[in-house]
Design a protein around this motif. Structure first.
Motif, PDB file in Angstrom:
ATOM      1  N   ALA A 116       0.840  -1.196   0.000  1.00 38.42           N
ATOM      2  CA  ALA A 116       0.000   0.000   0.000  1.00 38.42           C
ATOM      3  C   ALA A 116       0.875   1.245   0.000  1.00 38.42           C
ATOM      4  N   LEU A 117       0.452   2.244  -0.757  1.00 40.47           N
ATOM      5  CA  LEU A 117       1.139   3.535  -0.792  1.00 40.47           C
ATOM      6  C   LEU A 117       0.134   4.602  -0.393  1.00 40.47           C
ATOM      7  N   ARG A 118       0.615   5.599   0.299  1.00 39.27           N
ATOM      8  CA  ARG A 118      -0.264   6.677   0.744  1.00 39.27           C
ATOM      9  C   ARG A 118       0.125   7.982   0.062  1.00 39.27           C
ATOM     10  N   GLY A 119      -0.875   8.772  -0.149  1.00 39.32           N
ATOM     11  CA  GLY A 119      -0.621  10.102  -0.674  1.00 39.32           C
ATOM     12  C   GLY A 119      -1.182  10.283  -2.068  1.00 39.32           C
ATOM     13  N   GLY A 120      -1.836  11.386  -2.254  1.00 37.80           N
ATOM     14  CA  GLY A 120      -2.343  11.728  -3.578  1.00 37.80           C
ATOM     15  C   GLY A 120      -3.182  10.633  -4.183  1.00 37.80           C
ATOM     16  N   ARG A 121      -2.912  10.340  -5.420  1.00 36.75           N
ATOM     17  CA  ARG A 121      -3.716   9.356  -6.137  1.00 36.75           C
ATOM     18  C   ARG A 121      -3.099   7.969  -6.148  1.00 36.75           C
ATOM     19  N   LEU A 122      -2.012   7.765  -5.403  1.00 29.52           N
ATOM     20  CA  LEU A 122      -1.378   6.448  -5.338  1.00 29.52           C
ATOM     21  C   LEU A 122      -2.151   5.521  -4.417  1.00 29.52           C
ATOM     22  N   ALA A 123      -2.259   4.256  -4.813  1.00 29.47           N
ATOM     23  CA  ALA A 123      -2.935   3.267  -3.978  1.00 29.47           C
ATOM     24  C   ALA A 123      -1.984   2.143  -3.573  1.00 29.47           C
ATOM     25  N   SER A 124      -1.176   1.664  -4.518  1.00 27.40           N
ATOM     26  CA  SER A 124      -0.292   0.547  -4.214  1.00 27.40           C
ATOM     27  C   SER A 124       0.866   0.512  -5.205  1.00 27.40           C
ATOM     28  N   GLY A 125       1.845  -0.304  -4.863  1.00 27.48           N
ATOM     29  CA  GLY A 125       2.987  -0.487  -5.747  1.00 27.48           C
ATOM     30  C   GLY A 125       3.550  -1.880  -5.575  1.00 27.48           C
ATOM     31  N   ALA A 126       4.238  -2.343  -6.605  1.00 24.41           N
ATOM     32  CA  ALA A 126       4.913  -3.636  -6.561  1.00 24.41           C
ATOM     33  C   ALA A 126       6.188  -3.504  -7.381  1.00 24.41           C
ATOM     34  N   TYR A 127       7.208  -4.247  -6.976  1.00 24.31           N
ATOM     35  CA  TYR A 127       8.507  -4.132  -7.653  1.00 24.31           C
ATOM     36  C   TYR A 127       9.080  -5.510  -7.921  1.00 24.31           C
ATOM     37  N   ASP A 128       9.595  -5.701  -9.136  1.00 24.97           N
ATOM     38  CA  ASP A 128      10.282  -6.937  -9.510  1.00 24.97           C
ATOM     39  C   ASP A 128      11.759  -6.610  -9.695  1.00 24.97           C
ATOM     40  N   GLU A 129      12.559  -7.076  -8.751  1.00 25.58           N
ATOM     41  CA  GLU A 129      13.981  -6.747  -8.765  1.00 25.58           C
ATOM     42  C   GLU A 129      14.718  -7.400  -9.932  1.00 25.58           C
ATOM     43  N   ARG A 130      14.253  -8.551 -10.378  1.00 20.59           N
ATOM     44  CA  ARG A 130      14.915  -9.230 -11.502  1.00 20.59           C
ATOM     45  C   ARG A 130      14.801  -8.439 -12.795  1.00 20.59           C
ATOM     46  N   SER A 131      13.641  -7.832 -13.019  1.00 24.26           N
ATOM     47  CA  SER A 131      13.431  -7.093 -14.263  1.00 24.26           C
ATOM     48  C   SER A 131      13.464  -5.574 -14.082  1.00 24.26           C
TER      49      SER A 131
END
Length: 97
Positions: free
Chosen positions: A5-20
Motif C-alpha cells: 500500500a502507498l499513501r498520498g495523492g492518487r497512489l494506492a499501491s505499488g509492486a517491484y520486480d527486482e529481476r526485471s
C-alpha cells in the motif's frame, strides 16, 4: 511481486520486480502503470518517503518509460466475497439454449 500500500495523492499501491527492474504503480482510480528500468533503490525510497505521491511525481513519473498495466485479480478478496454471497452462477456461452 507482492503489492504494498502507498499513501498520498492518487497512489494506492505499488509492486517491484527486482529481476526485471519493473515497478507497477496502482492508482486510486483503479488504473495501473508499469515503469521499466527502475533501480531497486528508487523502490526502497518510494516506500520510505514521507509523502510517496510527491516522491513518485518528482523521481519516477517522468523519469522512466511506462506503459499501461492491468490490475491482477485479488483472489483473496474474491474468496471473501464468495464466502459472503456464494459463488457467482456459471455463465452460459451458447445464447441459443
Amino acid at each position: 511481486m507482492q503489492r504494498k500500500a502507498l499513501r498520498g495523492g492518487r497512489l494506492a499501491s505499488g509492486a517491484y520486480d527486482e529481476r526485471s527492474n519493473t515497478l507497477e504503480i496502482g492508482f486510486s482510480d483503479g488504473s495501473v502503470r508499469v515503469y521499466a528500468g527502475v533501480p531497486a533503490e528508487v523502490w526502497r525510497r518510494l516506500l520510505s518517503a514521507p509523502n510517496a505521491a510527491s516522491y513518485f511525481e518528482d523521481r519516477i513519473a517522468d523519469e522512466y518509460p511506462s506503459q499501461p498495466g492491468s490490475a491482477a485479480p485479488d483472489e483473496a478478496a474474491k474468496g471473501r466475497l464468495d464466502a459472503l454471497f456464494g459463488a457467482p452462477p456459471a455463465t452460459r456461452s451458447d445464447p441459443a439454449d
